[in-house]
Motif scaffolding. Structure first.
Motif, mmCIF file in Angstrom:
data_model
loop_
_atom_site.group_PDB
_atom_site.id
_atom_site.type_symbol
_atom_site.label_atom_id
_atom_site.label_comp_id
_atom_site.label_asym_id
_atom_site.label_seq_id
_atom_site.Cartn_x
_atom_site.Cartn_y
_atom_site.Cartn_z
ATOM 1 N N ARG A 1 0.843 -1.199 0.000
ATOM 2 C CA ARG A 1 0.000 0.000 0.000
ATOM 3 C C ARG A 1 0.872 1.241 0.000
ATOM 4 N NH1 ARG A 1 -5.293 0.398 1.052
ATOM 5 N NH2 ARG A 1 -5.243 -1.762 1.801
ATOM 6 N N GLN A 2 0.581 2.159 -0.908
ATOM 7 C CA GLN A 2 1.328 3.401 -1.030
ATOM 8 C C GLN A 2 0.406 4.588 -0.741
ATOM 9 O OE1 GLN A 2 4.629 3.891 -1.728
ATOM 10 N NE2 GLN A 2 5.000 1.678 -1.767
ATOM 11 N N TYR A 3 0.981 5.617 -0.133
ATOM 12 C CA TYR A 3 0.229 6.819 0.212
ATOM 13 C C TYR A 3 0.818 8.008 -0.536
ATOM 14 C CZ TYR A 3 -1.556 3.948 4.014
ATOM 15 O OH TYR A 3 -2.138 2.921 4.750
ATOM 16 N N ILE A 4 -0.030 8.693 -1.274
ATOM 17 C CA ILE A 4 0.365 9.877 -2.046
ATOM 18 C C ILE A 4 -0.183 11.107 -1.324
ATOM 19 C CG2 ILE A 4 0.253 11.033 -4.287
ATOM 20 C CD1 ILE A 4 -0.646 8.219 -5.404
ATOM 21 N N LEU A 5 0.687 12.055 -1.035
ATOM 22 C CA LEU A 5 0.251 13.317 -0.436
ATOM 23 C C LEU A 5 0.340 14.404 -1.498
ATOM 24 C CD1 LEU A 5 -0.669 14.884 2.069
ATOM 25 C CD2 LEU A 5 1.750 15.268 2.628
ATOM 26 N N THR B 1 4.951 7.490 -0.133
ATOM 27 C CA THR B 1 5.602 6.637 0.857
ATOM 28 C C THR B 1 4.670 5.502 1.257
ATOM 29 O OG1 THR B 1 6.666 6.592 3.039
ATOM 30 C CG2 THR B 1 4.763 8.027 2.792
ATOM 31 N N ALA B 2 5.296 4.419 1.709
ATOM 32 C CA ALA B 2 4.512 3.316 2.258
ATOM 33 C C ALA B 2 4.267 3.506 3.745
ATOM 34 C CB ALA B 2 5.238 1.995 2.009
ATOM 35 N N HIS B 3 5.006 4.414 4.358
ATOM 36 C CA HIS B 3 4.886 4.629 5.807
ATOM 37 C C HIS B 3 4.798 6.137 6.079
ATOM 38 C CE1 HIS B 3 5.968 0.418 6.210
ATOM 39 N NE2 HIS B 3 7.029 0.639 5.435
ATOM 40 N N PRO B 4 3.615 6.707 6.044
ATOM 41 C CA PRO B 4 3.446 8.156 6.256
ATOM 42 C C PRO B 4 3.540 8.538 7.735
ATOM 43 C CG PRO B 4 1.314 7.143 5.890
ATOM 44 C CD PRO B 4 2.332 6.045 5.719
ATOM 45 N N VAL C 1 5.385 13.496 7.079
ATOM 46 C CA VAL C 1 4.368 14.477 6.707
ATOM 47 C C VAL C 1 4.841 15.893 7.044
ATOM 48 C CG1 VAL C 1 1.988 15.239 7.106
ATOM 49 C CG2 VAL C 1 2.512 12.796 7.004
ATOM 50 N N THR C 2 5.474 16.056 8.198
ATOM 51 C CA THR C 2 5.975 17.369 8.593
ATOM 52 C C THR C 2 6.997 17.894 7.596
ATOM 53 O OG1 THR C 2 5.620 16.843 10.933
ATOM 54 C CG2 THR C 2 7.138 18.649 10.427
ATOM 55 N N GLN C 3 7.909 17.029 7.155
ATOM 56 C CA GLN C 3 8.912 17.460 6.179
ATOM 57 C C GLN C 3 8.262 17.785 4.832
ATOM 58 O OE1 GLN C 3 12.211 18.063 6.831
ATOM 59 N NE2 GLN C 3 12.084 18.994 4.804
ATOM 60 N N LYS D 1 -3.000 10.744 10.171
ATOM 61 C CA LYS D 1 -1.633 10.811 9.629
ATOM 62 C C LYS D 1 -1.069 12.234 9.681
ATOM 63 C CE LYS D 1 -2.820 8.646 5.745
ATOM 64 N NZ LYS D 1 -4.090 7.972 6.104
ATOM 65 N N TYR D 2 -1.938 13.225 9.888
ATOM 66 C CA TYR D 2 -1.458 14.603 10.002
ATOM 67 C C TYR D 2 -1.067 14.897 11.452
ATOM 68 C CZ TYR D 2 -3.731 15.383 5.473
ATOM 69 O OH TYR D 2 -4.124 15.317 4.163
ATOM 70 N N PRO D 3 0.167 15.264 11.707
ATOM 71 C CA PRO D 3 0.548 15.625 13.084
ATOM 72 C C PRO D 3 0.096 17.047 13.410
ATOM 73 C CG PRO D 3 2.436 15.833 11.629
ATOM 74 C CD PRO D 3 1.324 15.274 10.781
ATOM 75 N N ALA D 4 -0.088 17.302 14.685
ATOM 76 C CA ALA D 4 -0.491 18.641 15.118
ATOM 77 C C ALA D 4 0.578 19.677 14.811
ATOM 78 C CB ALA D 4 -0.807 18.628 16.611
#
Length: 302
Positions: free
Chosen positions: A131-135, A151-154, A159-161, A189-192
């Motif tokens: 499974r791949q995640y596209i941002l 990435t496969a590991h978001p 995500v911050t970078q 998956k979104y950090p604060a």
């Protein structure tokens, strides 16, 4: 037959002097009223075009009251009393401006499109079952798409970078000063931390409602386009292959694919001048295939 003295006395008692005086006062009031009606000049009926203009100004400007609308009419040279504007709004069941100031979500998106970015994750699966995640992010007004990463590991750090890279790209292209809002969903998956990073850049994070994808409709529409034109038509071998395909598609979408909202222009390319009939007859078109023919682009042949 002559009436008796008693009968005459009873008739005189039927009408008192006060009644006679009241009849006289009522008669004089009616005469004065009829005379004043004849002397009074009737106010002309408001013409339909003025009525339509008043209703249009009220619909397009929810914060305007009847006096503000009256002032705008005066600037346009339309002679109408403030009371006439109030009556038109009242007849049309339009509430005073304080009750019309609530802005709908759609109206907010349209009015602030130049200042809005939208962001979302898109999931896909490679042939190996990974499974791949596209941002990705899209600008509401210009429709430019930025694929921020795959990435496969978001993780939160990843995500911050990606968000920091987005801000640097916006600053390099001179667009950072125009962006004021970023719309995203409530995905874990979104950090604060990214909200703080965006706030330092002057961007306010706007969270969509739970299970309300229409609040991020521009982004959701692009995700649908991405799936229909690329992900559902191509076998993705691995993460590297997915990155390559997304780079090609991002370039195709921003530099070639036309949009109705942009008057048939691409996000980063203006449409050419229209050809006359003679030049259309002589036109020779060349097709360029991308990603093995998944994407087609047509250009005039040299």
């Amino acid at each position: 037959m002559p009436l008796s003295r008693g009968t005459l006395r009873q008739l005189r008692l039927l009408v008192s002097p006060d009644t006679v005086l009241r009849w006289h006062r009522d008669l004089m009031k009616r005469r004065h009223k009829r005379a004043s009606q004849h002397r009074r000049t009737r106010r002309p009926r408001t013409i339909a075009s003025t009525r339509r203009l008043v209703l249009r100004l009220a619909a397009e400007n929810p914060t305007w009251g009847y006096r503000r609308i009256h002032g705008e009419l005066a600037l346009l040279g339309v002679a109408a009393a403030a009371s006439t504007v109030w009556k038109i709004l009242k007849t049309a069941d339009i509430e005073p401006s304080p009750q019309r100031t609530t802005v709908t979500w759609a109206a907010f998106l349209r009015s602030q499109a130049e200042a809005i970015l939208a962001m979302d994750f898109i999931e896909t699966i490679t042939l190996t079952g990974q499974r791949q995640y596209i941002l990705a992010a899209i600008h509401h007004a210009g429709k430019r798409v930025r694929v921020l990463g795959v990435t496969a590991h978001p993780t939160h750090a990843w995500v911050t970078q990606a968000v920091r890279n987005l801000l640097m790209d916006l600053e390099d292209t001179g667009h950072l000063a125009r962006i004021r809002f970023l719309i995203r969903n409530r995905d874990g998956k979104y950090p604060a931390l990214i909200d703080e990073i965006l706030a330092c850049a002057g961007i306010t994070t706007v969270l969509t409602g739970v299970r309300t994808p229409r609040m991020n409709s521009i982004m959701e529409r692009w995700v649908k386009t991405l799936r229909a034109e690329l992900l559902d038509r191509m076998l993705i071998w691995n993460e590297a292959h997915l990155r390559h395909a997304l780079r090609k598609y991002e370039s195709h979408y921003n530099l070639h694919r036309t949009h109705r909202s942009l008057a048939a222009a691409a996000p980063l390319k203006a449409p050419p001048e229209a050809l006359d009939a003679d030049r259309i007859d002589r036109l020779r078109v060349r097709r360029q295939d991308r990603l093995g023919g998944v994407l087609h682009e047509y250009r005039p042949a040299a």
